[in-house]
Design a protein around this motif. Sequence first.
Motif, PDB file in Angstrom:
ATOM      1  N   HIS A 159       0.811  -1.221   0.000  1.00  0.00           N
ATOM      2  CA  HIS A 159       0.000   0.000   0.000  1.00  0.00           C
ATOM      3  C   HIS A 159       0.839   1.264   0.000  1.00  0.00           C
ATOM      4  O   HIS A 159       0.303   2.366  -0.054  1.00  0.00           O
ATOM      5  N   SER A 200      -3.524  -6.012  10.102  1.00  0.00           N
ATOM      6  CA  SER A 200      -2.441  -6.635   9.352  1.00  0.00           C
ATOM      7  C   SER A 200      -2.952  -7.254   8.050  1.00  0.00           C
ATOM      8  O   SER A 200      -4.159  -7.358   7.815  1.00  0.00           O
ATOM      9  N   HIS A 214       6.211  -6.315   7.276  1.00  0.00           N
ATOM     10  CA  HIS A 214       7.337  -5.401   7.049  1.00  0.00           C
ATOM     11  C   HIS A 214       8.494  -5.603   8.034  1.00  0.00           C
ATOM     12  O   HIS A 214       9.339  -4.713   8.173  1.00  0.00           O
ATOM     13  N   LEU A 250      -3.656  -9.496  13.291  1.00  0.00           N
ATOM     14  CA  LEU A 250      -5.110  -9.302  13.399  1.00  0.00           C
ATOM     15  C   LEU A 250      -5.547  -8.385  12.271  1.00  0.00           C
ATOM     16  O   LEU A 250      -4.985  -7.299  12.092  1.00  0.00           O
ATOM     17  N   GLU A 297      -5.580 -12.975   3.436  1.00  0.00           N
ATOM     18  CA  GLU A 297      -4.393 -12.122   3.567  1.00  0.00           C
ATOM     19  C   GLU A 297      -3.548 -12.577   4.769  1.00  0.00           C
ATOM     20  O   GLU A 297      -2.325 -12.708   4.679  1.00  0.00           O
ATOM     21  N   ASN A 300     -13.715  -2.021  14.347  1.00  0.00           N
ATOM     22  CA  ASN A 300     -14.727  -0.963  14.386  1.00  0.00           C
ATOM     23  C   ASN A 300     -16.040  -1.456  14.996  1.00  0.00           C
ATOM     24  O   ASN A 300     -16.880  -0.658  15.401  1.00  0.00           O
ATOM     25  N   CYS A 318       0.378  -0.492  10.816  1.00  0.00           N
ATOM     26  CA  CYS A 318       1.004   0.141   9.654  1.00  0.00           C
ATOM     27  C   CYS A 318      -0.047   0.545   8.615  1.00  0.00           C
ATOM     28  O   CYS A 318      -0.855  -0.300   8.177  1.00  0.00           O
ATOM     29  N   SER A 356      -2.850   2.031   8.543  1.00  0.00           N
ATOM     30  CA  SER A 356      -4.220   1.573   8.778  1.00  0.00           C
ATOM     31  C   SER A 356      -4.975   2.356   9.849  1.00  0.00           C
ATOM     32  O   SER A 356      -6.199   2.209   9.939  1.00  0.00           O
ATOM     33  N   TYR A 392      -8.457   4.099   9.382  1.00  0.00           N
ATOM     34  CA  TYR A 392      -9.729   3.407   9.134  1.00  0.00           C
ATOM     35  C   TYR A 392     -10.518   3.147  10.417  1.00  0.00           C
ATOM     36  O   TYR A 392     -11.623   2.613  10.358  1.00  0.00           O
TER      37      TYR A 392
HETATM   38  C1  LIG Z   1      -4.047  -0.442   3.790  1.00  0.00           C
HETATM   39  S1  LIG Z   1      -4.185  -2.069   4.455  1.00  0.00           S
HETATM   40  C2  LIG Z   1      -2.682  -2.210   5.386  1.00  0.00           C
HETATM   41  C3  LIG Z   1      -2.293  -3.618   5.649  1.00  0.00           C
HETATM   42  C4  LIG Z   1      -0.952  -3.810   6.351  1.00  0.00           C
HETATM   43  N1  LIG Z   1      -0.976  -3.259   7.687  1.00  0.00           N
HETATM   44  C5  LIG Z   1       0.188  -3.238   5.550  1.00  0.00           C
HETATM   45  O1  LIG Z   1       1.028  -2.542   6.118  1.00  0.00           O
HETATM   46  O2  LIG Z   1       0.280  -3.527   4.349  1.00  0.00           O
HETATM   47  C6  LIG Z   1      -5.422  -1.834   5.702  1.00  0.00           C
HETATM   48  C7  LIG Z   1      -5.639  -3.059   6.552  1.00  0.00           C
HETATM   49  O3  LIG Z   1      -6.447  -2.693   7.664  1.00  0.00           O
HETATM   50  C8  LIG Z   1      -7.271  -3.756   8.006  1.00  0.00           C
HETATM   51  N2  LIG Z   1      -8.511  -3.198   8.542  1.00  0.00           N
HETATM   52  C9  LIG Z   1      -9.282  -2.263   7.961  1.00  0.00           C
HETATM   53  N3  LIG Z   1     -10.378  -2.017   8.706  1.00  0.00           N
HETATM   54  C10 LIG Z   1     -10.280  -2.825   9.791  1.00  0.00           C
HETATM   55  C11 LIG Z   1     -11.115  -3.059  10.904  1.00  0.00           C
HETATM   56  N4  LIG Z   1     -12.272  -2.435  11.031  1.00  0.00           N
HETATM   57  N5  LIG Z   1     -10.706  -3.957  11.836  1.00  0.00           N
HETATM   58  C12 LIG Z   1      -9.550  -4.625  11.686  1.00  0.00           C
HETATM   59  N6  LIG Z   1      -8.714  -4.458  10.652  1.00  0.00           N
HETATM   60  C13 LIG Z   1      -9.081  -3.571   9.696  1.00  0.00           C
HETATM   61  C14 LIG Z   1      -7.537  -4.528   6.707  1.00  0.00           C
HETATM   62  O4  LIG Z   1      -7.656  -5.905   6.948  1.00  0.00           O
HETATM   63  C15 LIG Z   1      -6.332  -4.192   5.830  1.00  0.00           C
HETATM   64  O5  LIG Z   1      -5.487  -5.296   5.721  1.00  0.00           O
END
Ligand SMILES: C[S@@+](CC[C@H](N)C(=O)[O-])C[C@H]1O[C@@H](n2cnc3c(N)ncnc32)[C@H](O)[C@@H]1O
Length: 217
Positions: free
Chosen positions: A33, A66, A71, A82, A88, A104, A122, A124, A127
């Motif tokens: 990302h 995750s 990384h 998690l 994934e 959430n 990372c 994230s 969100y």
């Molecule tokens: C932009 S990706 C980043 C993934 C990873 N941390 C990375 O560095 O590549 C956003 C991640 O946030 C997680 N995510 C988004 N909303 C979430 C939620 N409500 N609860 C748990 N995980 C969430 C998703 O599963 C997704 O893999």
Amino acid sequence: MSEIDSSYSDGFFDRADPTPDTIFYRPPRLVTHIDDTAIAAVSELYEELGIAGSLANRHRVLDLMSSWVSHLRVAPHELVVLGMNASELDANSMATERIVQDLNVDPVLPFADGSFDAVLCCVSIDYLVRPVEVLREAARVLRPGGQVVITFSNRCFPSKAIRGWLETNDEGRCAIVRDYLHRAGAFDEAHVSLRTPTARGYRGDPLYAVTARRAVS
Ligand SMILES: C[S@@+](CC[C@H](N)C(=O)[O-])C[C@H]1O[C@@H](n2cnc3c(N)ncnc32)[C@H](O)[C@@H]1O
């Protein structure tokens, strides 16, 4: 919105796509990302902070939100990942435990108090609609002196990022994350840094880090 996060301005945690996150995250995204320089900056930071695996430690690390890659250049003794998408997480070769949970909906982490040496998040944090509750939980599951490491850039899934994040700039985002940690309590003072090159004209993804330690007392 939870009681803890209710003092933010109206609409701060609104998202353009208010549907359950399970829908958006149903298809696996086995992609990165941020660009390679920003990813290297995350890996370097984890090494610098002593979070990556080494013969000298037997760390248990939690990677929140995750995906298929955490990384880390060297796997920690234990890596719990998690996130929202089971495929994934299954593809994360360093993981020793995988948990699918929508933070959430349920921000309570299914782990014992003081059971991790580090908690990572990372690209994230933008969100989360209940970030202070999640970070309060991160503090609870960290051992005293354990580290939380939140990294982010200026890229995101805009339909899923909170409005407060989208409406500010990089400096504002650093302030938001620092404020979340402050409100979570139980952390020592947070440190904010830009980990990618600072030269004018640098065109890569910026990578910011906000880190703090779980207070000892
Ligand atoms: C932009 S990706 C980043 C993934 C990873 N941390 C990375 O560095 O590549 C956003 C991640 O946030 C997680 N995510 C988004 N909303 C979430 C939620 N409500 N609860 C748990 N995980 C969430 C998703 O599963 C997704 O893999």
